[in-house]
Design an enzyme around this catalytic site. Structure first.
Site, PDB file in Angstrom:
ATOM      1  N   GLY A  33       4.291  -0.860  -5.784  1.00 56.40           N
ATOM      2  CA  GLY A  33       3.999  -1.980  -6.687  1.00 56.40           C
ATOM      3  C   GLY A  33       4.057  -3.347  -6.032  1.00 56.40           C
ATOM      4  CB  SER A  34       3.658  -4.650  -2.575  1.00 49.71           C
ATOM      5  OG  SER A  34       2.390  -4.170  -2.240  1.00 49.71           O
ATOM      6  CB  SER A  35      -0.790  -5.651  -5.636  1.00 51.22           C
ATOM      7  OG  SER A  35      -0.805  -4.505  -6.443  1.00 51.22           O
ATOM      8  CB  ALA A  36       2.704  -5.067  -9.846  1.00 52.28           C
ATOM      9  CB  ALA A  37       6.323  -7.333  -6.692  1.00 53.24           C
ATOM     10  N   GLY A  60       0.818  -1.220   0.000  1.00 47.69           N
ATOM     11  CA  GLY A  60       0.000   0.000   0.000  1.00 47.69           C
ATOM     12  C   GLY A  60       0.844   1.260   0.000  1.00 47.69           C
ATOM     13  CB  ALA A  61       4.321   1.895   0.412  1.00 49.17           C
ATOM     14  N   GLY A  62       2.591   2.394  -2.673  1.00 52.79           N
ATOM     15  CA  GLY A  62       2.788   2.919  -4.029  1.00 52.79           C
ATOM     16  C   GLY A  62       4.017   2.343  -4.701  1.00 52.79           C
ATOM     17  CG  ASP A  69       1.779  -0.464 -10.839  1.00 51.58           C
ATOM     18  OD1 ASP A  69       2.173   0.547 -11.443  1.00 51.58           O
ATOM     19  OD2 ASP A  69       1.107  -0.407  -9.791  1.00 51.58           O
TER      20      ASP A  69
HETATM   21  C1  MEV Z   1      -0.536   2.719  -9.732  1.00 53.39           C
HETATM   22  O1  MEV Z   1       0.783   2.350  -9.376  1.00 53.39           O
HETATM   23  C2  MEV Z   1      -0.547   3.462 -11.034  1.00 53.39           C
HETATM   24  C3  MEV Z   1      -1.923   3.915 -11.518  1.00 53.39           C
HETATM   25  O2  MEV Z   1      -1.698   4.672 -12.715  1.00 53.39           O
HETATM   26  C4  MEV Z   1      -2.836   2.759 -11.803  1.00 53.39           C
HETATM   27  C5  MEV Z   1      -2.371   1.918 -12.977  1.00 53.39           C
HETATM   28  O3  MEV Z   1      -1.766   2.449 -13.913  1.00 53.39           O
HETATM   29  O4  MEV Z   1      -2.668   0.702 -12.986  1.00 53.39           O
HETATM   30  C6  MEV Z   1      -2.589   4.837 -10.516  1.00 53.39           C
END
Ligand code: MEV
Length: 312
Positions: A87-91, A83-85, A131
């Site tokens: 990309g943990s869910s993508a990883a 939740g810190a931006g 991500d």
């Molecule tokens: C999230 O890391 C980036 C966003 O642009 C969403 C996305 O591109 O999937 C907010």
């Protein structure tokens, strides 16, 4: 047994606008999620718990997509704050798909890219491939509806096209400042979507972000750090106008800017983190800490998805 890992990411320019086909640039960072899996006897578990949608939505979707039906013992370890931006869910998605595809004896990167994007899209209710593609490829990535040099793969959904390209970026020092405010991506993407669908002004802001990213790409090519920093500052203002900043993000940006070329929120916003570009990482880290954030001094990662261990 198979163990795969995939890196987190930092978006330098273009988050949110990229959902609408505008360009965005992200780099993979040297913090990773590791996913280990082996065959189990009865049921699938994740970190010792029965797999369930509430806690393991991304992993469950990966299993559904790849059609692996054997019960598995899955263990995940992450050095990325969630939740810190970053990309943990993508990883998590990319490292899990890497493991599952390897169990099936198949590992074509483009298929993993498409599945990983689709999973994020379904779980978050909207997404671009930035991500997941950055985590899969590593290094740095530019996503854009137009095709350019160094195309990696193309992803299409609902009439939108995202061409994913490898891009070269200079060696830069980045510092992340985590607000500690967890902010799931889905609701923020939806908030911007509502604004965008009702307002020409929001469409103009998205357009401005897109133009800024193209300038950012040129500045990265020219290794013009002052210009990159200025554009990061401008990108932060435009994201604030879109309504995805937060007073604590603004505070961390202000604190980091004293010792940086530029700083902005990174990722979906609403909480999460800022990213600063600097020659003085330690000073920026202290300024972030003084302002109540958690700093991470990061390097970029050349490696995307890695298969770390396999055995029968
Ligand atoms: C999230 O890391 C980036 C966003 O642009 C969403 C996305 O591109 O999937 C907010």
């Amino acid at each position: 047994m198979i163990s795969c890992s995939a890196p987190g990411k930092v978006i330098l320019f273009g988050e949110h606008a990229v959902v609408y086909g505008k360009p965005a640039i992200a780099l993979a960072v040297d913090r990773r999620v590791r996913c280990k899996m082996s065959k189990a006897n009865e049921k699938t578990t994740v970190n010792g718990y029965d797999i369930n949608y509430q806690h393991h939505s991304y992993i469950l979707k990966c299993i559904e997509k790849t059609g692996v039906s054997d019960p598995l013992k899955i263990t995940t370890v992450s050095d990325l704050p969630s939740g810190a931006g970053m990309g943990s869910s993508a990883a998590i998605t990319v490292s899990t798909l890497g493991g599952l595809y390897n169990l099936k004896g198949f590992s074509e990167l483009e298929s993993i890219a498409k599945d990983a994007f689709q999973i994020e899209y379904e779980v978050q209710g909207g997404a671009s491939p930035i991500d997941t593609s950055t985590s899969l490829h590593g290094s740095a990535v530019m996503v854009y509806e137009k095709e350019m040099n160094n195309l990696l793969w193309t992803i299409e959904k609902d009439g939108k096209v995202w061409n994913v390209h490898h891009i070269k970026i200079p060696d830069i020092h980045i510092v992340i400042g985590d607000t500690g405010i967890g902010a799931p991506t889905g609701p923020l993407v939806e908030k911007v979507r509502r604004f965008y669908s009702k307002s020409n002004f929001a469409k103009e802001v998205i357009e401005d972000i897109g133009n800024l990213v193209l300038e950012g790409r040129k500045a990265l090519e020219e290794e013009d750090l002052h210009k990159i920093g200025k554009l990061m500052n401008k990108n932060h203002k435009l994201l604030s106008i879109l309504g995805v900043s937060h007073p604590k993000l603004n505070g961390l940006v202000k604190a980091a800017k004293r010792y940086s070329y530029g700083a902005k929120l990174t990722g979906a916003g609403g909480g999460g983190s800022i990213v600063a570009l600097t020659e003085h990482p330690e000073k920026v880290a202290s300024a972030i800490e003084e302002r109540g954030g958690t700093p991470y001094i990061l390097d970029s990662s050349k490696n995307g998805l890695k298969v770390e261990q396999t055995s029968k």
